[in-house]
Design a protein around this motif. Structure first.
Motif, mmCIF file in Angstrom:
data_model
loop_
_atom_site.group_PDB
_atom_site.id
_atom_site.type_symbol
_atom_site.label_atom_id
_atom_site.label_comp_id
_atom_site.label_asym_id
_atom_site.label_seq_id
_atom_site.Cartn_x
_atom_site.Cartn_y
_atom_site.Cartn_z
ATOM 1 N N GLU A 39 0.841 -1.197 0.000
ATOM 2 C CA GLU A 39 0.000 0.000 0.000
ATOM 3 C C GLU A 39 0.873 1.243 0.000
ATOM 4 O O GLU A 39 1.894 1.293 0.683
ATOM 5 C CB GLU A 39 -0.924 -0.001 1.218
ATOM 6 C CG GLU A 39 -1.941 -1.126 1.160
ATOM 7 C CD GLU A 39 -2.985 -1.023 2.244
ATOM 8 O OE1 GLU A 39 -3.707 -0.009 2.264
ATOM 9 O OE2 GLU A 39 -3.057 -1.955 3.050
ATOM 10 N N PHE A 40 0.451 2.234 -0.755
ATOM 11 C CA PHE A 40 1.173 3.483 -0.915
ATOM 12 C C PHE A 40 0.420 4.594 -0.190
ATOM 13 O O PHE A 40 -0.743 4.431 0.149
ATOM 14 C CB PHE A 40 1.303 3.822 -2.397
ATOM 15 C CG PHE A 40 1.984 2.736 -3.179
ATOM 16 C CD1 PHE A 40 3.345 2.768 -3.406
ATOM 17 C CD2 PHE A 40 1.249 1.660 -3.678
ATOM 18 C CE1 PHE A 40 3.976 1.759 -4.115
ATOM 19 C CE2 PHE A 40 1.874 0.652 -4.394
ATOM 20 C CZ PHE A 40 3.240 0.697 -4.604
ATOM 21 N N GLU A 41 1.090 5.735 0.012
ATOM 22 C CA GLU A 41 0.425 6.858 0.658
ATOM 23 C C GLU A 41 -0.805 7.285 -0.132
ATOM 24 O O GLU A 41 -1.807 7.689 0.438
ATOM 25 C CB GLU A 41 1.398 8.026 0.822
ATOM 26 C CG GLU A 41 2.443 7.765 1.873
ATOM 27 C CD GLU A 41 3.369 8.944 2.090
ATOM 28 O OE1 GLU A 41 3.113 10.040 1.541
ATOM 29 O OE2 GLU A 41 4.348 8.763 2.813
ATOM 30 N N GLU A 42 -0.710 7.197 -1.458
ATOM 31 C CA GLU A 42 -1.839 7.556 -2.322
ATOM 32 C C GLU A 42 -1.986 6.519 -3.423
ATOM 33 O O GLU A 42 -1.019 5.917 -3.859
ATOM 34 C CB GLU A 42 -1.611 8.930 -2.960
ATOM 35 C CG GLU A 42 -1.635 10.061 -1.971
ATOM 36 C CD GLU A 42 -1.472 11.409 -2.651
ATOM 37 O OE1 GLU A 42 -1.795 11.516 -3.854
ATOM 38 O OE2 GLU A 42 -1.031 12.335 -1.987
ATOM 39 N N GLY A 43 -3.191 6.349 -3.877
ATOM 40 C CA GLY A 43 -3.447 5.480 -5.012
ATOM 41 C C GLY A 43 -3.706 4.037 -4.632
ATOM 42 O O GLY A 43 -3.628 3.660 -3.463
ATOM 43 N N PRO A 44 -4.003 3.242 -5.636
ATOM 44 C CA PRO A 44 -4.357 1.837 -5.381
ATOM 45 C C PRO A 44 -3.152 1.013 -4.943
ATOM 46 O O PRO A 44 -1.995 1.349 -5.210
ATOM 47 C CB PRO A 44 -4.890 1.356 -6.739
ATOM 48 C CG PRO A 44 -4.302 2.281 -7.737
ATOM 49 C CD PRO A 44 -4.090 3.593 -7.046
#
Length: 106
Positions: A39-44
């Motif tokens: 998992e990233f700070e933003e996005g899928p």
């Protein structure tokens, strides 16, 4: 290759990937039951999982999926459609998402 052999190969590979991802900032990594979630700070998120029935490791990212089969001659996993090696594909996906070059260490 039987189920037990596949599971060992796939789980070992997922463990190596998890360990290598630990060196990167700006992402959370979780490995449970043969499913590695990034998992990233933003996005899928990116999902990497073993698929016993197909004897493959599957990678889902950026609205695309790759199905990687084990090659006993090279001890590596290659996409069944493109021939791309698993770690090279992960480097490309992560580099795109993190907006910087990524070279995971095996």
């Amino acid at each position: 290759m039987d189920d037990k052999q596949f599971e060992k190969l796939a789980y070992d590979e997922l463990g190596r990937i998890e360990k290598s991802l630990g060196s990167l900032d700006d992402l959370d990594v979780d490995l449970a039951d043969g499913i590695l979630t990034v998992e990233f700070e933003e996005g899928p998120k990116v999902v990497i999982n073993s698929h016993s029935a197909a004897r493959q490791i599957w990678v889902a990212a950026n609205l695309a999926a790759g199905h990687f089969s084990y090659d006993p001659k090279t001890s590596r996993w290659f996409d069944s459609k493109t021939g791309q090696e698993l770690w090279d594909r992960l480097d490309a996906i992560l580099g795109e998402r993190l907006e910087q070059p990524v070279k995971l260490s095996r």
